[in-house]
Scaffold this active site. Structure first.
Site, PDB file in Angstrom:
ATOM      1  N   LEU A 107       0.348  -1.046  -0.076  1.00  0.00           N
ATOM      2  CA  LEU A 107      -0.294   0.101   0.437  1.00  0.00           C
ATOM      3  C   LEU A 107       0.744   0.807   0.238  1.00  0.00           C
ATOM      4  N   THR A 108       1.754   1.726  -0.969  1.00  0.00           N
ATOM      5  CA  THR A 108       2.209   2.340  -1.421  1.00  0.00           C
ATOM      6  C   THR A 108       1.658   3.423  -1.727  1.00  0.00           C
ATOM      7  N   ALA A 134       5.473  -3.535  -8.212  1.00  0.00           N
ATOM      8  CA  ALA A 134       6.479  -2.639  -8.320  1.00  0.00           C
ATOM      9  C   ALA A 134       6.598  -0.836  -8.510  1.00  0.00           C
ATOM     10  N   THR A 170       7.458  -5.038 -18.638  1.00  0.00           N
ATOM     11  CA  THR A 170       6.868  -4.171 -19.697  1.00  0.00           C
ATOM     12  C   THR A 170       7.412  -4.068 -21.143  1.00  0.00           C
ATOM     13  N   ASP A 171       7.157  -3.532 -22.378  1.00  0.00           N
ATOM     14  CA  ASP A 171       8.254  -3.587 -23.585  1.00  0.00           C
ATOM     15  C   ASP A 171       9.444  -2.237 -23.195  1.00  0.00           C
ATOM     16  N   GLU A 172       9.076  -1.318 -21.797  1.00  0.00           N
ATOM     17  CA  GLU A 172      10.282  -0.385 -21.780  1.00  0.00           C
ATOM     18  C   GLU A 172      11.453  -1.350 -21.796  1.00  0.00           C
ATOM     19  N   LYS A 196      13.608  -2.708 -14.661  1.00  0.00           N
ATOM     20  CA  LYS A 196      12.446  -3.875 -14.843  1.00  0.00           C
ATOM     21  C   LYS A 196      13.755  -4.766 -15.910  1.00  0.00           C
ATOM     22  N   LYS A 254      -0.152   9.245 -14.519  1.00  0.00           N
ATOM     23  CA  LYS A 254      -0.097   8.731 -15.525  1.00  0.00           C
ATOM     24  C   LYS A 254      -1.175   9.612 -17.147  1.00  0.00           C
ATOM     25  N   LEU A 255      -0.457   9.195 -17.805  1.00  0.00           N
ATOM     26  CA  LEU A 255      -0.779  10.449 -18.984  1.00  0.00           C
ATOM     27  C   LEU A 255      -2.772  10.161 -18.874  1.00  0.00           C
ATOM     28  N   ARG A 291       2.806   6.023 -28.160  1.00  0.00           N
ATOM     29  CA  ARG A 291       2.925   4.522 -27.400  1.00  0.00           C
ATOM     30  C   ARG A 291       1.095   3.361 -27.598  1.00  0.00           C
ATOM     31  N   ASP A 312       9.915  18.279 -21.742  1.00  0.00           N
ATOM     32  CA  ASP A 312      10.140  16.572 -22.339  1.00  0.00           C
ATOM     33  C   ASP A 312      11.027  16.191 -20.979  1.00  0.00           C
TER      34      ASP A 312
HETATM   35  P1  NAD Z   1       0.942   0.366  -9.659  1.00  0.00           P
HETATM   36  O1  NAD Z   1       2.196   1.884  -9.736  1.00  0.00           O
HETATM   37  O2  NAD Z   1      -0.669   1.102 -10.427  1.00  0.00           O
HETATM   38  O3  NAD Z   1       0.350  -0.114  -8.081  1.00  0.00           O
HETATM   39  C1  NAD Z   1       2.098  -0.610  -7.961  1.00  0.00           C
HETATM   40  C2  NAD Z   1       1.574  -1.033  -7.025  1.00  0.00           C
HETATM   41  O4  NAD Z   1       2.544  -2.526  -6.416  1.00  0.00           O
HETATM   42  C3  NAD Z   1       0.886  -1.304  -5.298  1.00  0.00           C
HETATM   43  O5  NAD Z   1      -0.089  -1.079  -5.355  1.00  0.00           O
HETATM   44  C4  NAD Z   1       1.219  -1.140  -4.674  1.00  0.00           C
HETATM   45  O6  NAD Z   1       1.074  -0.316  -3.499  1.00  0.00           O
HETATM   46  C5  NAD Z   1       2.395  -2.384  -4.518  1.00  0.00           C
HETATM   47  N1  NAD Z   1       3.997  -1.961  -4.344  1.00  0.00           N
HETATM   48  C6  NAD Z   1       4.445  -0.833  -4.913  1.00  0.00           C
HETATM   49  N2  NAD Z   1       6.576  -1.021  -4.198  1.00  0.00           N
HETATM   50  C7  NAD Z   1       5.756  -2.354  -3.211  1.00  0.00           C
HETATM   51  C8  NAD Z   1       6.250  -3.041  -2.235  1.00  0.00           C
HETATM   52  N3  NAD Z   1       7.804  -2.782  -2.010  1.00  0.00           N
HETATM   53  N4  NAD Z   1       6.438  -4.444  -1.922  1.00  0.00           N
HETATM   54  C9  NAD Z   1       4.617  -4.738  -2.292  1.00  0.00           C
HETATM   55  N5  NAD Z   1       4.183  -3.697  -2.805  1.00  0.00           N
HETATM   56  C10 NAD Z   1       4.496  -2.709  -3.623  1.00  0.00           C
HETATM   57  O7  NAD Z   1       1.846  -0.145 -11.157  1.00  0.00           O
HETATM   58  P2  NAD Z   1       0.804  -0.913 -12.137  1.00  0.00           P
HETATM   59  O8  NAD Z   1       0.631   0.369 -13.469  1.00  0.00           O
HETATM   60  O9  NAD Z   1      -0.167  -1.479 -12.181  1.00  0.00           O
HETATM   61  O10 NAD Z   1       1.883  -1.860 -12.507  1.00  0.00           O
HETATM   62  C11 NAD Z   1       1.558  -3.052 -12.147  1.00  0.00           C
HETATM   63  C12 NAD Z   1       2.894  -3.809 -13.292  1.00  0.00           C
HETATM   64  O11 NAD Z   1       3.060  -3.943 -14.310  1.00  0.00           O
HETATM   65  C13 NAD Z   1       4.669  -3.046 -12.703  1.00  0.00           C
HETATM   66  O12 NAD Z   1       5.052  -4.263 -12.627  1.00  0.00           O
HETATM   67  C14 NAD Z   1       4.269  -2.737 -13.883  1.00  0.00           C
HETATM   68  O13 NAD Z   1       6.104  -2.196 -14.658  1.00  0.00           O
HETATM   69  C15 NAD Z   1       3.620  -3.658 -14.917  1.00  0.00           C
HETATM   70  N6  NAD Z   1       3.684  -3.018 -16.435  1.00  0.00           N
HETATM   71  C16 NAD Z   1       2.962  -1.707 -16.675  1.00  0.00           C
HETATM   72  C17 NAD Z   1       2.114  -1.155 -17.195  1.00  0.00           C
HETATM   73  C18 NAD Z   1       1.155  -0.012 -17.843  1.00  0.00           C
HETATM   74  O14 NAD Z   1       0.730   1.074 -18.397  1.00  0.00           O
HETATM   75  N7  NAD Z   1       1.040   0.476 -16.273  1.00  0.00           N
HETATM   76  C19 NAD Z   1       2.421  -1.539 -18.464  1.00  0.00           C
HETATM   77  C20 NAD Z   1       3.253  -2.243 -18.939  1.00  0.00           C
HETATM   78  C21 NAD Z   1       3.485  -3.042 -18.134  1.00  0.00           C
HETATM   79  O1  DAU Z   2       4.938   1.104 -22.080  1.00  0.00           O
HETATM   80  C1  DAU Z   2       4.626   0.257 -20.361  1.00  0.00           C
HETATM   81  C2  DAU Z   2       4.513   1.204 -19.524  1.00  0.00           C
HETATM   82  O2  DAU Z   2       3.886   2.030 -19.775  1.00  0.00           O
HETATM   83  C3  DAU Z   2       4.897   1.128 -18.479  1.00  0.00           C
HETATM   84  O3  DAU Z   2       5.731   0.088 -17.886  1.00  0.00           O
HETATM   85  C4  DAU Z   2       5.192   2.387 -16.766  1.00  0.00           C
HETATM   86  O4  DAU Z   2       4.728   1.531 -15.695  1.00  0.00           O
HETATM   87  C5  DAU Z   2       3.828   2.814 -17.288  1.00  0.00           C
HETATM   88  O5  DAU Z   2       3.855   4.105 -16.828  1.00  0.00           O
HETATM   89  C6  DAU Z   2       3.475   3.734 -18.576  1.00  0.00           C
HETATM   90  O6  DAU Z   2       5.292   4.581 -19.109  1.00  0.00           O
HETATM   91  P1  DAU Z   2       4.833   5.670 -19.989  1.00  0.00           P
HETATM   92  O7  DAU Z   2       5.265   6.689 -19.355  1.00  0.00           O
HETATM   93  O8  DAU Z   2       4.421   5.694 -21.140  1.00  0.00           O
HETATM   94  O9  DAU Z   2       3.297   6.217 -19.208  1.00  0.00           O
HETATM   95  P2  DAU Z   2       2.850   7.908 -19.200  1.00  0.00           P
HETATM   96  O10 DAU Z   2       2.254   8.025 -18.550  1.00  0.00           O
HETATM   97  O11 DAU Z   2       3.689   8.589 -17.738  1.00  0.00           O
HETATM   98  O12 DAU Z   2       3.168   8.887 -19.929  1.00  0.00           O
HETATM   99  C7  DAU Z   2       2.543   8.107 -21.427  1.00  0.00           C
HETATM  100  C8  DAU Z   2       3.598   8.883 -22.500  1.00  0.00           C
HETATM  101  O13 DAU Z   2       2.929  10.703 -22.100  1.00  0.00           O
HETATM  102  C9  DAU Z   2       4.455  10.036 -22.196  1.00  0.00           C
HETATM  103  O14 DAU Z   2       5.540  10.069 -23.854  1.00  0.00           O
HETATM  104  C10 DAU Z   2       4.952  10.152 -21.821  1.00  0.00           C
HETATM  105  C11 DAU Z   2       4.214  11.407 -22.417  1.00  0.00           C
HETATM  106  N1  DAU Z   2       3.821  12.327 -20.895  1.00  0.00           N
HETATM  107  C12 DAU Z   2       3.476  11.973 -19.511  1.00  0.00           C
HETATM  108  C13 DAU Z   2       3.013  12.625 -18.387  1.00  0.00           C
HETATM  109  C14 DAU Z   2       2.832  12.476 -17.604  1.00  0.00           C
HETATM  110  C15 DAU Z   2       3.008  13.620 -20.840  1.00  0.00           C
HETATM  111  O15 DAU Z   2       3.276  14.307 -22.160  1.00  0.00           O
HETATM  112  N2  DAU Z   2       2.420  14.173 -19.973  1.00  0.00           N
HETATM  113  C16 DAU Z   2       2.627  14.136 -19.311  1.00  0.00           C
HETATM  114  O16 DAU Z   2       2.330  14.890 -17.792  1.00  0.00           O
END
Ligand code: NAD
Ligand code: DAU
Length: 351
Positions: A37-38, A85, A132-134, A161, A196-197, A221, A287
């Site tokens: 629960l961060t 994560a 992640t694809d990153e 990652k 997130k965006l 993206r 940026d």
């Molecule tokens: P999120 O940030 O919304 O959630 C992360 C969760 O992990 C939270 O509930 C947090 O409390 C928990 N957490 C963080 N540190 C912890 C710790 N030390 N111990 C136990 N719990 C902890 O993340 P998300 O966007 O749901 O992503 C989940 C997973 O999917 C991640 O591994 C991320 O890399 C991967 N992923 C995310 C995306 C995306 O677009 N969001 C895309 C591809 C992969």
């Molecule tokens: O590709 C998978 C990844 O996608 C996951 O692994 C990550 O956990 C997740 O956060 C996401 O990463 P991005 O950096 O692509 O997502 P974000 O929503 O932060 O940003 C999406 C795009 O929008 C990126 O090109 C940055 C841009 N952006 C983001 C924010 C927060 C903006 O232009 N303005 C903003 O305020």
């Protein structure tokens, strides 16, 4: 119970969508949600399942070996789906060490526990690592990431990652731990933290605040609705081949600026504003450091071998997402009035 699955990070965005699917779909599986629960974890995301007899929440930190061992011992865990994560790239740029701790040390701590408790008996066991694809780096105008694309992470987040992926594979190779990994593109949908965006833009449009677009908004993206990701995880969990990697993506590439304009149109309609009103909030800001230009996933291995395909179109998914945020203003307001305010000021004040 047929299986006991430890889901880490289940109170976050993807984890909660996954648990909402699995706990209701598989009443014979015990789902143990292990989450620290961060700031990103929110038990409100799990209201629909919290009273189900097959769902258990344990507050714990994946970097704490005693806490991880205790949950393995108490619940006789046979499978792990590891999502916990630090997940936001911008936060990794300002504080890399917390990403190294959670994403690398936390993953190794879980791998060690699986190794210790399964003790060489891998029958019916699985360690499924969500990535992640990153990790593949950044693409130019052409090409797609495939499972064999060389790793080239470029932010502290993606490097952490990538490191965790390598460690998961190393435990498979060295100790024969049964693992599977999936690498997914950008998710969007209900329960996503408004850093997130897409949820950030929805929240700012609703509150008539500037929509910060990094650089010229030309970064691309590949967006996937979170419930399609949860379906893909279900498919891979049940049918993925041990030791394999699967790419998951939406085949749905958008330049940030085009996506924001589309979102503005949807918001104008939903909020009863004049068409074009929300677009006036678009503000180009400096940026992101090291901003990856383009991500795009080839998910044909998953589609051809395991039969998964995305089922929600971008228009449908965005409509559902916007409706969810507008219907859940309390969820959003509770976040916006908390510590997130300070983060927002710090992150955006000098852009
Ligand atoms: P999120 O940030 O919304 O959630 C992360 C969760 O992990 C939270 O509930 C947090 O409390 C928990 N957490 C963080 N540190 C912890 C710790 N030390 N111990 C136990 N719990 C902890 O993340 P998300 O966007 O749901 O992503 C989940 C997973 O999917 C991640 O591994 C991320 O890399 C991967 N992923 C995310 C995306 C995306 O677009 N969001 C895309 C591809 C992969
Ligand atoms: O590709 C998978 C990844 O996608 C996951 O692994 C990550 O956990 C997740 O956060 C996401 O990463 P991005 O950096 O692509 O997502 P974000 O929503 O932060 O940003 C999406 C795009 O929008 C990126 O090109 C940055 C841009 N952006 C983001 C924010 C927060 C903006 O232009 N303005 C903003 O305020």
């Amino acid at each position: 119970m047929k299986r006991t699955i430890l889901i880490t990070g289940g109170a976050g965005f993807i984890g909660s969508n996954l648990i909402n699917l699995l706990a209701s779909r598989y009443s014979s599986y015990r789902i143990v949600n292990f989450d620290a629960l961060t700031y990103a974890g929110n038990l409100e995301n799990l209201k629909a399942v919290e009273n189900l007899p097959n769902y258990i929440f344990v507050k714990g930190d994946i970097t704490n070996a005693d806490e991880v061992d205790a949950v393995f011992a108490k619940y006789t865990i046979d499978s792990v789906i590891h999502l916990a994560a630090e997940s936001h790239v911008d936060r990794s740029i300002t504080n890399p060490l917390s990403f190294i701790n959670t994403n690398i040390i936390g993953t190794v701590t879980l791998l060690n526990a699986a190794r210790k408790f399964w003790n060489g008996d891998f029958n019916g066991k699985l360690f499924y690592h969500i990535s992640t694809d990153e990790v593949y780096g950044s693409l130019g105008d052409e090409g797609l990431f495939v499972e064999t694309t060389a790793y080239d992470p470029r932010s502290p987040y993606s490097a952490s990652k990538a490191s965790s992926d390598h460690l998961v594979r190393a435990y498979h190779h060295t100790y024969k731990l049964p693992v599977v990994i999936s690498n997914c593109s950008n998710n969007y949908g209900p329960n996503q933290f408004p850093e997130k965006l897409i949820p950030l833009a929805i929240s700012n449009i609703k509150n008539n605040r500037p929509i910060p677009v990094y650089g010229k908004g030309e970064n691309v993206r590949d967006w996937l609705f979170v419930k399609d990701h949860a379906e893909a995880i279900d498919t891979i969990f049940h049918n993925g081949k041990i030791g394999h990697t699967y790419n998951i993506g939406g085949s749905n590439e958008w330049k940030n600026i085009d996506l924001i304009r589309l979102l503005c149109q949807i918001m104008d309609r939903k909020l009863g504003r004049e068409n074009g009103d929300s677009e006036k909030l678009i503000t180009f800001v400096s940026d992101r450091a090291g901003h990856d230009l383009r991500y795009a996933i080839d998910s044909s291995k998953l589609q051809n071998e395991l039969g998964w395909a995305p089922s929600v179109s971008f228009n449908e998914g965005l409509e559902e997402t916007v409706e969810w945020y507008l219907a859940n203003t309390e969820w959003l307001d509770r976040i916006l009035t908390g510590n997130y305010q300070n983060y927002y000021k710090e992150m955006y004040s000098n852009r």
